[in-house]
Design a protein around this motif. Structure first.
Motif, PDB file in Angstrom:
ATOM      1  N   ALA A  54       0.838  -1.203   0.000  1.00 36.48           N
ATOM      2  CA  ALA A  54       0.000   0.000   0.000  1.00 36.48           C
ATOM      3  C   ALA A  54       0.869   1.248   0.000  1.00 36.48           C
ATOM      4  O   ALA A  54       0.599   2.222  -0.724  1.00 36.48           O
ATOM      5  N   ILE A  55       1.923   1.215   0.808  1.00 35.26           N
ATOM      6  CA  ILE A  55       2.837   2.362   0.839  1.00 35.26           C
ATOM      7  C   ILE A  55       3.483   2.554  -0.535  1.00 35.26           C
ATOM      8  O   ILE A  55       3.545   3.667  -1.059  1.00 35.26           O
ATOM      9  N   LEU A  56       3.926   1.455  -1.116  1.00 33.55           N
ATOM     10  CA  LEU A  56       4.598   1.550  -2.416  1.00 33.55           C
ATOM     11  C   LEU A  56       3.654   2.083  -3.489  1.00 33.55           C
ATOM     12  O   LEU A  56       4.042   2.902  -4.325  1.00 33.55           O
ATOM     13  N   ARG A  57       2.409   1.622  -3.432  1.00 25.54           N
ATOM     14  CA  ARG A  57       1.423   2.126  -4.396  1.00 25.54           C
ATOM     15  C   ARG A  57       1.229   3.629  -4.233  1.00 25.54           C
ATOM     16  O   ARG A  57       1.225   4.386  -5.207  1.00 25.54           O
ATOM     17  N   SER A  58       1.062   4.042  -2.984  1.00 30.14           N
ATOM     18  CA  SER A  58       0.893   5.473  -2.733  1.00 30.14           C
ATOM     19  C   SER A  58       2.111   6.259  -3.176  1.00 30.14           C
ATOM     20  O   SER A  58       1.998   7.374  -3.700  1.00 30.14           O
ATOM     21  N   LYS A  82       0.184   9.065   4.769  1.00 30.02           N
ATOM     22  CA  LYS A  82      -1.214   9.347   5.050  1.00 30.02           C
ATOM     23  C   LYS A  82      -2.126   8.702   4.016  1.00 30.02           C
ATOM     24  O   LYS A  82      -3.132   8.080   4.367  1.00 30.02           O
ATOM     25  N   SER A  83      -1.789   8.842   2.748  1.00 25.76           N
ATOM     26  CA  SER A  83      -2.659   8.280   1.721  1.00 25.76           C
ATOM     27  C   SER A  83      -2.566   6.760   1.689  1.00 25.76           C
ATOM     28  O   SER A  83      -3.363   6.108   1.023  1.00 25.76           O
ATOM     29  N   GLY A 110      -2.598   5.254   4.651  1.00 27.90           N
ATOM     30  CA  GLY A 110      -3.266   4.914   5.896  1.00 27.90           C
ATOM     31  C   GLY A 110      -2.331   4.559   7.031  1.00 27.90           C
ATOM     32  O   GLY A 110      -2.733   3.863   7.967  1.00 27.90           O
ATOM     33  N   VAL A 111      -1.098   5.015   6.974  1.00 33.05           N
ATOM     34  CA  VAL A 111      -0.148   4.746   8.062  1.00 33.05           C
ATOM     35  C   VAL A 111       0.539   6.040   8.461  1.00 33.05           C
ATOM     36  O   VAL A 111       0.250   7.100   7.917  1.00 33.05           O
ATOM     37  N   THR A 112       1.450   5.935   9.397  1.00 33.03           N
ATOM     38  CA  THR A 112       2.206   7.119   9.797  1.00 33.03           C
ATOM     39  C   THR A 112       3.534   7.167   9.047  1.00 33.03           C
ATOM     40  O   THR A 112       3.979   6.187   8.459  1.00 33.03           O
ATOM     41  N   ALA A 113       4.153   8.336   9.133  1.00 32.68           N
ATOM     42  CA  ALA A 113       5.347   8.561   8.317  1.00 32.68           C
ATOM     43  C   ALA A 113       6.484   7.627   8.706  1.00 32.68           C
ATOM     44  O   ALA A 113       7.248   7.163   7.843  1.00 32.68           O
ATOM     45  N   MET A 114       6.599   7.349   9.971  1.00 31.28           N
ATOM     46  CA  MET A 114       7.739   6.559  10.408  1.00 31.28           C
ATOM     47  C   MET A 114       7.709   5.131   9.873  1.00 31.28           C
ATOM     48  O   MET A 114       8.751   4.498   9.698  1.00 31.28           O
ATOM     49  N   LEU A 115       6.518   4.656   9.619  1.00 36.06           N
ATOM     50  CA  LEU A 115       6.436   3.289   9.099  1.00 36.06           C
ATOM     51  C   LEU A 115       7.043   3.193   7.702  1.00 36.06           C
ATOM     52  O   LEU A 115       7.593   2.151   7.322  1.00 36.06           O
ATOM     53  N   VAL A 116       6.958   4.273   6.980  1.00 43.22           N
ATOM     54  CA  VAL A 116       7.574   4.298   5.655  1.00 43.22           C
ATOM     55  C   VAL A 116       9.074   4.044   5.766  1.00 43.22           C
ATOM     56  O   VAL A 116       9.644   3.192   5.074  1.00 43.22           O
ATOM     57  N   ASP A 119      10.743  15.815  -5.015  1.00 37.87           N
ATOM     58  CA  ASP A 119      10.812  16.903  -4.043  1.00 37.87           C
ATOM     59  C   ASP A 119       9.443  17.510  -3.761  1.00 37.87           C
ATOM     60  O   ASP A 119       9.309  18.293  -2.813  1.00 37.87           O
ATOM     61  N   GLY A 120       8.461  17.170  -4.548  1.00 37.16           N
ATOM     62  CA  GLY A 120       7.156  17.776  -4.396  1.00 37.16           C
ATOM     63  C   GLY A 120       6.243  17.062  -3.427  1.00 37.16           C
ATOM     64  O   GLY A 120       5.112  17.502  -3.203  1.00 37.16           O
ATOM     65  N   VAL A 121       6.719  15.997  -2.842  1.00 39.35           N
ATOM     66  CA  VAL A 121       5.876  15.230  -1.926  1.00 39.35           C
ATOM     67  C   VAL A 121       6.702  14.832  -0.715  1.00 39.35           C
ATOM     68  O   VAL A 121       7.901  14.577  -0.821  1.00 39.35           O
ATOM     69  N   GLY A 122       6.058  14.829   0.440  1.00 40.25           N
ATOM     70  CA  GLY A 122       6.734  14.437   1.676  1.00 40.25           C
ATOM     71  C   GLY A 122       6.323  13.052   2.098  1.00 40.25           C
ATOM     72  O   GLY A 122       5.288  12.539   1.677  1.00 40.25           O
ATOM     73  N   VAL A 123       7.153  12.439   2.937  1.00 39.19           N
ATOM     74  CA  VAL A 123       6.835  11.080   3.366  1.00 39.19           C
ATOM     75  C   VAL A 123       5.559  11.060   4.200  1.00 39.19           C
ATOM     76  O   VAL A 123       4.814  10.070   4.182  1.00 39.19           O
ATOM     77  N   ARG A 124       5.297  12.148   4.903  1.00 42.82           N
ATOM     78  CA  ARG A 124       4.045  12.177   5.679  1.00 42.82           C
ATOM     79  C   ARG A 124       2.828  12.060   4.753  1.00 42.82           C
ATOM     80  O   ARG A 124       1.855  11.391   5.078  1.00 42.82           O
ATOM     81  N   GLU A 125       2.928  12.727   3.623  1.00 39.13           N
ATOM     82  CA  GLU A 125       1.819  12.708   2.676  1.00 39.13           C
ATOM     83  C   GLU A 125       1.620  11.304   2.093  1.00 39.13           C
ATOM     84  O   GLU A 125       0.489  10.808   1.995  1.00 39.13           O
ATOM     85  N   ILE A 126       2.720  10.691   1.708  1.00 44.38           N
ATOM     86  CA  ILE A 126       2.648   9.332   1.174  1.00 44.38           C
ATOM     87  C   ILE A 126       2.071   8.386   2.220  1.00 44.38           C
ATOM     88  O   ILE A 126       1.184   7.578   1.931  1.00 44.38           O
TER      89      ILE A 126
END
Lengths: 211, 211
Positions: B27-31, B51-52, B54-60, B42-49
């Motif tokens: 799911a993270i990879l898809r997002s 969130k979409s 459905g997890v928190t940034a640290m899990l990424v 550079d246009g996207v942050g890990v928090r944004e990825i």
DNA sequence: AGGATAAGTCTACGAGTGTAGACATGCGTC
DNA sequence: GACGCATGTCTACACTCGTAGACTTATCCT
């Protein structure tokens, strides 16, 4: 022993300039064009631009209002002048191909409007500014040099190819295009430009299907 | 009146998934693929990825190590599969032109590897990752379909044109190419691809100078 | 010479970045 | 049924970003 004075009065790039508003503005704009061309809109901060112009960041906003307006002026400055190298339609294909290959050579580091476009394209605001600039300056000029139907569309396709070559050779660093021999690459590009630049109706054979 | 409960237990995209590491990773990879393709590295942050997905940034970072490594996997995911639409060299030019025009149409919003490349190119680290990916997947594949001398170089030029059309139509929004009629554009592009794809030595007339 | 004004700087704020480390929680297995 | 560990979260840090407002300093005119 003894500590040195913290600011040795050597060749300080800023302290020497005697408070000239016009010169300072131009220095900032020059730095902005260079920085935006090297790193793109989002890849450079106003502090960096200001520093290489020998001023502080706030002066940039005082002269240009905002980073976005500074970028707009930098685009104008970068796209306005020559951009297209020759106006002779007979040698246009060859000249464009030659200049393109030379300027995108690995050893060259020409500050080109196409680089500015490529590196600033991801930001939607700057992309819109670029679109306006390239349409008004480059595309319109090139379209005027072409004859026949679909001149505007053919000019747009040629600009797409030019931008793509800039991208692959100078930004991505594609090995296939970097290892290719320059003269060979220029010859193939000239063929493509010839196909795009010539009047489609003035040709003896259209060759392709009609549907 | 009365305030609503702050967290209505409706269809929460994350709370429903029952702790499946593999599914979460995917799911993270898809997002990530979607976000990088839409906004660039550079246009996207890990928090944004996160969130979409459905997890928190640290899990990424726990699953992928860093944003950069996540990007590398996203590039692999995006470039690996089909990418080239047909393997029949006889209809290659027409098919590539048709698909390119269709996917870059204003109403389409196809998530294409070329978009990911264009929007992530300004960042030097991600540019290097992209170069590796496009060379190993797309360029190698296309080169294999071509015959004759300079196949690799001609493939690189074709990819440059494709990238350029993506840039001008979908990123910059160039009016000349957006207002052009689709079939007409496809026809002209087919001619250019035909020129680049065909074996230069199998042609009856080379036409250009020999030097 | 002295004051007015343009030219330039300093400090600060609020927001956003990637990610390191400690903490909480739910699942499979004994 | 309870333990253990994988799965996921929270807080925080050190930083950068654009820019707003108050401040200082040099230059020019009278």
């Amino acid at each position: 022993m003894k500590e040195d004075p913290p600011a040795p009065p050597s060749t300080d790039p800023a302290a020497r300039r005697p408070r000239d508003a016009k010169a300072t503005r131009e220095a900032i704009l020059r730095s902005a064009v260079e920085a935006f061309t090297r790193f793109g809109y989002d890849g450079v901060g106003v502090r960096e631009i200001a520093k290489s112009a020998g001023v502080t960041a706030m002066l940039v906003n005082r002269y240009f209002g905002s980073k976005e307006q500074l970028f707009a002026e930098a685009v104008e400055e970068s796209f306005a002048p020559r951009t297209v190298v020759t106006d002779d339609p007979r040698t246009l294909s060859r000249d464009v191909a030659r200049v393109l290959v030379d300027r995108t050579a690995p050893e060259a580091d020409h500050l080109d409007p196409f680089l500015l476009m490529l590196l600033s394209a991801p930001n939607r605001r700057s992309a819109e500014i670029i679109r306006e600039g390239i349409e008004r300056h480059v595309e319109r000029h090139l379209t005027g040099l072409l004859t026949g139907t679909g001149a505007r569309e053919r000019a747009g396709l040629a600009l797409s190819l030019i931008a793509g070559v800039w991208l692959m050779r100078k930004v991505i660093g594609d090995t296939a295009l970097l290892q290719a021999e320059g003269d060979d690459l220029a010859r193939r590009l000239e063929e493509v430009f010839e196909l795009l630049f010539r009047d489609p109706e003035r040709e003896e054979v259209a060759g392709v299907q009609d549907s």
